[in-house]
Scaffold this motif. Structure first.
Motif, PDB file in Angstrom:
ATOM      1  N   TYR A 157       0.857  -1.184   0.000  1.00 19.27           N
ATOM      2  CA  TYR A 157       0.000   0.000   0.000  1.00 19.27           C
ATOM      3  C   TYR A 157       0.890   1.229   0.000  1.00 19.27           C
ATOM      4  N   GLU A 158       0.346   2.307  -0.480  1.00 17.24           N
ATOM      5  CA  GLU A 158       1.051   3.576  -0.434  1.00 17.24           C
ATOM      6  C   GLU A 158       0.029   4.680  -0.221  1.00 17.24           C
ATOM      7  N   THR A 159       0.481   5.751   0.391  1.00 12.95           N
ATOM      8  CA  THR A 159      -0.405   6.868   0.667  1.00 12.95           C
ATOM      9  C   THR A 159       0.327   8.171   0.383  1.00 12.95           C
ATOM     10  N   VAL A 160      -0.415   9.149  -0.043  1.00 15.14           N
ATOM     11  CA  VAL A 160       0.127  10.508  -0.154  1.00 15.14           C
ATOM     12  C   VAL A 160      -1.025  11.471   0.087  1.00 15.14           C
ATOM     13  N   TYR A 161      -0.729  12.511   0.829  1.00 14.82           N
ATOM     14  CA  TYR A 161      -1.708  13.545   1.161  1.00 14.82           C
ATOM     15  C   TYR A 161      -1.014  14.882   0.937  1.00 14.82           C
ATOM     16  N   VAL A 162      -1.620  15.750   0.151  1.00 11.25           N
ATOM     17  CA  VAL A 162      -1.025  17.045  -0.161  1.00 11.25           C
ATOM     18  C   VAL A 162      -1.945  18.140   0.360  1.00 11.25           C
ATOM     19  N   ASP A 163      -1.412  18.954   1.261  1.00 12.44           N
ATOM     20  CA  ASP A 163      -2.162  20.080   1.837  1.00 12.44           C
ATOM     21  C   ASP A 163      -3.525  19.636   2.375  1.00 12.44           C
ATOM     22  N   MET A 164      -3.521  18.521   3.078  1.00 13.37           N
ATOM     23  CA  MET A 164      -4.738  17.941   3.645  1.00 13.37           C
ATOM     24  C   MET A 164      -4.627  17.911   5.164  1.00 13.37           C
ATOM     25  N   PRO A 165      -5.774  17.994   5.849  1.00 14.23           N
ATOM     26  CA  PRO A 165      -5.751  17.648   7.277  1.00 14.23           C
ATOM     27  C   PRO A 165      -5.438  16.156   7.393  1.00 14.23           C
ATOM     28  N   LEU A 166      -5.099  15.704   8.588  1.00 11.76           N
ATOM     29  CA  LEU A 166      -4.857  14.272   8.758  1.00 11.76           C
ATOM     30  C   LEU A 166      -6.040  13.493   8.222  1.00 11.76           C
ATOM     31  N   HIS A 167      -5.745  12.459   7.461  1.00 11.78           N
ATOM     32  CA  HIS A 167      -6.786  11.714   6.768  1.00 11.78           C
ATOM     33  C   HIS A 167      -6.327  10.275   6.604  1.00 11.78           C
ATOM     34  N   GLY A 168      -7.273   9.358   6.506  1.00 13.27           N
ATOM     35  CA  GLY A 168      -6.998   7.969   6.168  1.00 13.27           C
ATOM     36  C   GLY A 168      -5.981   7.300   7.066  1.00 13.27           C
ATOM     37  N   LEU A 169      -5.073   6.552   6.449  1.00 13.87           N
ATOM     38  CA  LEU A 169      -4.086   5.787   7.195  1.00 13.87           C
ATOM     39  C   LEU A 169      -3.120   6.687   7.965  1.00 13.87           C
ATOM     40  N   ALA A 180       9.246  12.030   1.809  1.00 10.92           N
ATOM     41  CA  ALA A 180      10.621  11.562   1.583  1.00 10.92           C
ATOM     42  C   ALA A 180      10.978  10.384   2.495  1.00 10.92           C
ATOM     43  N   HIS A 181      10.324  10.263   3.625  1.00 14.10           N
ATOM     44  CA  HIS A 181      10.590   9.155   4.545  1.00 14.10           C
ATOM     45  C   HIS A 181      10.290   7.804   3.899  1.00 14.10           C
ATOM     46  N   ARG A 182       9.285   7.753   3.040  1.00 13.42           N
ATOM     47  CA  ARG A 182       8.868   6.478   2.421  1.00 13.42           C
ATOM     48  C   ARG A 182       9.142   6.445   0.924  1.00 13.42           C
ATOM     49  N   GLY A 183       9.539   7.567   0.340  1.00 10.12           N
ATOM     50  CA  GLY A 183       9.832   7.608  -1.093  1.00 10.12           C
ATOM     51  C   GLY A 183       9.050   8.708  -1.776  1.00 10.12           C
ATOM     52  N   GLU A 184       9.676   9.338  -2.749  1.00 14.75           N
ATOM     53  CA  GLU A 184       9.048  10.471  -3.439  1.00 14.75           C
ATOM     54  C   GLU A 184       7.974  10.046  -4.433  1.00 14.75           C
ATOM     55  N   SER A 185       8.050   8.809  -4.923  1.00 17.90           N
ATOM     56  CA  SER A 185       7.066   8.359  -5.918  1.00 17.90           C
ATOM     57  C   SER A 185       6.209   7.242  -5.335  1.00 17.90           C
ATOM     58  N   ALA A 186       5.075   7.008  -5.968  1.00 15.60           N
ATOM     59  CA  ALA A 186       4.209   5.903  -5.544  1.00 15.60           C
ATOM     60  C   ALA A 186       4.953   4.577  -5.655  1.00 15.60           C
ATOM     61  N   ALA A 187       5.739   4.399  -6.709  1.00 14.44           N
ATOM     62  CA  ALA A 187       6.504   3.150  -6.879  1.00 14.44           C
ATOM     63  C   ALA A 187       7.476   2.949  -5.721  1.00 14.44           C
ATOM     64  N   GLU A 188       8.137   4.012  -5.282  1.00 15.79           N
ATOM     65  CA  GLU A 188       9.056   3.894  -4.140  1.00 15.79           C
ATOM     66  C   GLU A 188       8.287   3.553  -2.864  1.00 15.79           C
ATOM     67  N   ARG A 189       7.155   4.211  -2.660  1.00 21.13           N
ATOM     68  CA  ARG A 189       6.378   3.951  -1.438  1.00 21.13           C
ATOM     69  C   ARG A 189       5.806   2.541  -1.437  1.00 21.13           C
ATOM     70  N   LEU A 190       5.575   1.987  -2.593  1.00 14.60           N
ATOM     71  CA  LEU A 190       5.094   0.608  -2.689  1.00 14.60           C
ATOM     72  C   LEU A 190       6.229  -0.404  -2.584  1.00 14.60           C
ATOM     73  N   GLY A 191       7.475   0.092  -2.515  1.00 17.27           N
ATOM     74  CA  GLY A 191       8.620  -0.801  -2.351  1.00 17.27           C
ATOM     75  C   GLY A 191       9.094  -1.454  -3.606  1.00 17.27           C
ATOM     76  N   ARG A 192       8.613  -0.988  -4.757  1.00 16.11           N
ATOM     77  CA  ARG A 192       9.029  -1.587  -6.034  1.00 16.11           C
ATOM     78  C   ARG A 192      10.390  -1.058  -6.487  1.00 16.11           C
ATOM     79  N   ARG A 193      10.740   0.107  -5.935  1.00 18.33           N
ATOM     80  CA  ARG A 193      12.000   0.717  -6.306  1.00 18.33           C
ATOM     81  C   ARG A 193      12.560   1.364  -5.045  1.00 18.33           C
ATOM     82  N   ARG A 194      13.833   1.191  -4.800  1.00 20.34           N
ATOM     83  CA  ARG A 194      14.446   1.768  -3.606  1.00 20.34           C
ATOM     84  C   ARG A 194      14.495   3.284  -3.705  1.00 20.34           C
ATOM     85  N   ALA A 195      14.171   3.947  -2.581  1.00 19.52           N
ATOM     86  CA  ALA A 195      14.318   5.395  -2.505  1.00 19.52           C
ATOM     87  C   ALA A 195      15.811   5.718  -2.455  1.00 19.52           C
ATOM     88  N   SER A 196      16.218   6.827  -3.139  1.00 17.79           N
ATOM     89  CA  SER A 196      17.636   7.180  -3.121  1.00 17.79           C
ATOM     90  C   SER A 196      17.967   8.069  -1.965  1.00 17.79           C
TER      91      SER A 196
END
Length: 164
Positions: free
Chosen positions: A126-138, A148-164
């Motif tokens: 799973y991956e999540t991103v929230y932009v200029d939102m109040p706390l929401h969802g997961l 940046a803690h989990r990756g800049e792209s959805a693919a990085e956050r899903l673990g398909r590609r290592r964050a640099s």
């Protein structure tokens, strides 16, 4: 007015398996209050019970109005075992509420409907991103962290590609 947005891009701190439990009620016949009112009022009491028990396994929840005459609840749980333990707990509010609902259903003619879906989502799936939102969802159920803690792209956050 609502919660204040968190500026920028954040993601959920969750890095473990997550259980997403969706449950809802549909009032099929508005005039049958004695059928749907007990079901409608049971859930807030159960949520209060779960919130009071920090070891319950419930990470967070959000209730929302769905399609006409429908209320839906999204819940995030630590594990399927904790969700099932709560459902089966003879000392908790769920068992008697479920038994009462089943009695009402046997006596009713489809005046109220209830549904649920359970999804066990493995870590890294799973991956999540929230932009200029109040706390929401997961992120609201766990904690927010900068993207940046989990990756800049959805693919990085899903673990398909290592964050640099």
């Amino acid at each position: 007015m609502g919660a204040k947005p968190i500026r920028g891009r954040i993601t959920a701190a969750a890095e473990q398996d997550v259980v997403v439990f969706l449950i809802g009620i549909r009032i099929n016949r508005l005039r049958s209050v004695r059928r749907w009112w007990p079901v409608s009022t049971a859930m807030p009491r159960m949520l209060a019970e779960l919130a009071a028990d920090r070891d319950s396994g419930l990470l967070g929840h959000r209730m929302r109005l769905g399609p006409p005459r429908t209320v839906e609840l999204v819940q995030y749980w630590e594990s399927p075992q904790k969700l099932l333990a709560y459902a089966a707990d003879r000392d908790g509010l769920h068992r008697p509420a479920w038994a009462a609902f089943n009695r009402l259903v046997r006596e009713s003619r489809g005046e109220v409907g209830i549904w649920h879906e359970t999804y066990v989502v493995p870590a890294g799936s799973y991956e999540t991103v929230y932009v200029d939102m109040p706390l929401h969802g997961l992120a609201a159920a766990t904690a927010p962290v900068p993207v940046a803690h989990r990756g800049e792209s959805a693919a990085e956050r899903l673990g398909r590609r290592r964050a640099s």
